[in-house]
Motif scaffolding. Sequence first.
Motif, mmCIF file in Angstrom:
data_model
loop_
_atom_site.group_PDB
_atom_site.id
_atom_site.type_symbol
_atom_site.label_atom_id
_atom_site.label_comp_id
_atom_site.label_asym_id
_atom_site.label_seq_id
_atom_site.Cartn_x
_atom_site.Cartn_y
_atom_site.Cartn_z
ATOM 1 N N ILE A 238 -19.485 -10.560 -21.448
ATOM 2 C CA ILE A 238 -18.337 -10.193 -21.465
ATOM 3 C C ILE A 238 -17.233 -11.198 -21.100
ATOM 4 O O ILE A 238 -16.209 -11.274 -21.656
ATOM 5 C CB ILE A 238 -18.337 -8.782 -20.430
ATOM 6 N N ARG A 239 -17.582 -12.128 -19.882
ATOM 7 C CA ARG A 239 -16.635 -13.072 -19.791
ATOM 8 C C ARG A 239 -16.352 -14.018 -20.705
ATOM 9 O O ARG A 239 -15.309 -14.562 -21.103
ATOM 10 C CB ARG A 239 -17.022 -13.851 -18.488
ATOM 11 N N GLY A 240 -17.421 -14.484 -21.429
ATOM 12 C CA GLY A 240 -17.260 -15.407 -22.608
ATOM 13 C C GLY A 240 -16.816 -17.118 -22.239
ATOM 14 O O GLY A 240 -15.927 -17.549 -22.676
ATOM 15 N N ASP A 241 -17.368 -17.224 -21.035
ATOM 16 C CA ASP A 241 -16.807 -18.608 -20.447
ATOM 17 C C ASP A 241 -17.099 -19.940 -21.467
ATOM 18 O O ASP A 241 -18.245 -19.638 -22.116
ATOM 19 C CB ASP A 241 -17.739 -19.148 -19.223
ATOM 20 N N VAL A 242 -16.422 -20.845 -21.169
ATOM 21 C CA VAL A 242 -16.626 -21.890 -22.112
ATOM 22 C C VAL A 242 -17.952 -22.554 -21.854
ATOM 23 O O VAL A 242 -18.624 -23.144 -22.740
ATOM 24 C CB VAL A 242 -15.403 -22.980 -22.142
ATOM 25 N N GLU A 243 -18.291 -22.575 -20.756
ATOM 26 C CA GLU A 243 -19.287 -23.125 -20.090
ATOM 27 C C GLU A 243 -20.822 -22.621 -21.202
ATOM 28 O O GLU A 243 -21.711 -23.341 -21.196
ATOM 29 C CB GLU A 243 -19.602 -22.903 -18.738
ATOM 30 N N ASP A 244 -20.506 -21.224 -21.477
ATOM 31 C CA ASP A 244 -21.597 -20.772 -22.174
ATOM 32 C C ASP A 244 -21.437 -20.804 -23.552
ATOM 33 O O ASP A 244 -22.460 -21.028 -24.435
ATOM 34 C CB ASP A 244 -21.636 -19.146 -21.854
ATOM 35 N N THR A 245 -20.240 -20.569 -24.181
ATOM 36 C CA THR A 245 -20.179 -20.896 -25.586
ATOM 37 C C THR A 245 -20.115 -22.316 -26.062
ATOM 38 O O THR A 245 -20.273 -22.523 -27.380
ATOM 39 C CB THR A 245 -18.702 -20.380 -26.176
ATOM 40 N N GLY A 246 -19.739 -23.170 -25.367
ATOM 41 C CA GLY A 246 -19.589 -24.608 -25.325
ATOM 42 C C GLY A 246 -18.267 -24.908 -26.492
ATOM 43 O O GLY A 246 -18.297 -26.056 -26.988
ATOM 44 N N ASN A 247 -17.551 -24.143 -26.643
ATOM 45 C CA ASN A 247 -16.322 -24.317 -27.520
ATOM 46 C C ASN A 247 -15.103 -23.902 -26.804
ATOM 47 O O ASN A 247 -14.663 -23.084 -26.499
ATOM 48 C CB ASN A 247 -16.587 -23.002 -28.720
ATOM 49 N N GLY A 248 -14.196 -25.198 -26.562
ATOM 50 C CA GLY A 248 -13.006 -25.149 -25.750
ATOM 51 C C GLY A 248 -12.030 -24.291 -26.813
ATOM 52 O O GLY A 248 -11.115 -23.993 -25.959
ATOM 53 N N ASP A 249 -12.255 -24.063 -27.914
ATOM 54 C CA ASP A 249 -11.239 -23.547 -28.879
ATOM 55 C C ASP A 249 -11.121 -22.126 -28.450
ATOM 56 O O ASP A 249 -10.373 -21.152 -28.728
ATOM 57 C CB ASP A 249 -11.470 -23.749 -30.289
ATOM 58 N N LEU A 250 -12.116 -21.422 -27.624
ATOM 59 C CA LEU A 250 -12.265 -20.471 -27.153
ATOM 60 C C LEU A 250 -11.843 -20.055 -25.625
ATOM 61 O O LEU A 250 -11.947 -18.903 -25.251
ATOM 62 C CB LEU A 250 -13.739 -19.735 -27.339
ATOM 63 N N SER A 251 -11.212 -20.988 -25.242
ATOM 64 C CA SER A 251 -10.971 -20.997 -23.843
ATOM 65 C C SER A 251 -9.910 -19.583 -23.766
ATOM 66 O O SER A 251 -9.686 -19.286 -22.528
ATOM 67 C CB SER A 251 -10.319 -22.266 -23.398
ATOM 68 N N GLY A 252 -8.941 -19.552 -24.693
ATOM 69 C CA GLY A 252 -8.073 -18.467 -24.348
ATOM 70 C C GLY A 252 -8.488 -17.050 -24.479
ATOM 71 O O GLY A 252 -7.781 -16.125 -24.166
ATOM 72 N N ARG A 253 -9.740 -16.898 -24.867
ATOM 73 C CA ARG A 253 -10.450 -15.744 -24.790
ATOM 74 C C ARG A 253 -11.168 -15.228 -23.796
ATOM 75 O O ARG A 253 -11.961 -14.417 -23.672
ATOM 76 C CB ARG A 253 -11.347 -15.588 -26.138
#
Length: 333
Positions: A238-253
């Motif tokens: 649910i958090r969607g941390d960048v550490e997990d997605t590996g995608n900095g473009d998703l940091s706002g989410r």
Amino acid sequence: MTEIRIATFNVENLDETAEGELPSLSDRIALMKPQIRRLRADIACFQEVHGQERAGQPRALLALRDLLAGTNLDGATMVSTRPGNDAVFNERNLVVVTHLPVLGRTQLHNDLVAKPRYLRLTALPADTEPVEVGVERPILHVQLDLGSVLPGRRLHVINVHLKSKLPTPVPGQQIDDFTWHTAEGWAEGAFLSSMKRMSQALEVRRLVDQILNDDADAHIVVAGDFNAAPDEIPVQAIRGDVEDTGNGDLSGRVLVPVEHTVPAPSRYTLYHQGHGQMLDHMLVSRNLLTHYRGSEIHNELLHDESAAFGTDRKYPESDHAPVVATFSFDGGG
């Protein structure tokens, strides 16, 4: 400066007891009412709220109304999960209570995630084809008008109660509710519960992304009983941390857990087998951090809910502690 306090609390569960059985519902309400007053919540997310029937009327949240009477939430709007009619569920309703204007409500129950299907390995008799692993608990999404503090903005409040870690029953594998014939049967029941919990977590994350697709600057709060610790996958999903997605473009989410500002020794909402566990969470969108001022966890009186003597008669209050976050607004974004 305008302050808004948001709380989440699994009240467990405001059910009625038989005549002469203790503790009575009225005894529990009297004991818990000071907890509600202490919240001083402008928005409260309650989980596991049972409904009551009176004189042939549709089932309603009568006990919750009694609990809120005489508090700052007395007479506030209550938005609840509900079955197909206008009544409420018999058990485990999710409820958002607030004096803020309500702009909309949605109830999700495998609407964004199909029910998983699974061929049980230990069932007796054996499954001949996969069965649906249905989620018992819906998700409640309520939209509130923030115009009094943020003109033109709304707050998306998502109230959740994810599946517990108690194993899901497997045909032929249980002696009673808490005793299993085999270890592998218990393990498969636990696996089925984890599937349900993750199915709900995925549905919440998909809902959050849909909200952000429509409004990249949406203000979002996800709160409730996650039945998962901060480092477990349902919370991380649910958090969607960048550490997990590996995608900095998703940091706002990314959604941020407010509990991180509570000192570690006090960071728990359930006490089990001598250890505090953080199972109730409040995750907020990054734009709310501008207004965030701090959190409280009211866990001073939590007892060990796993102890043999930890009965409702001795401890009528909830086994969970409320979490409260404070936000201050000065008219800025």
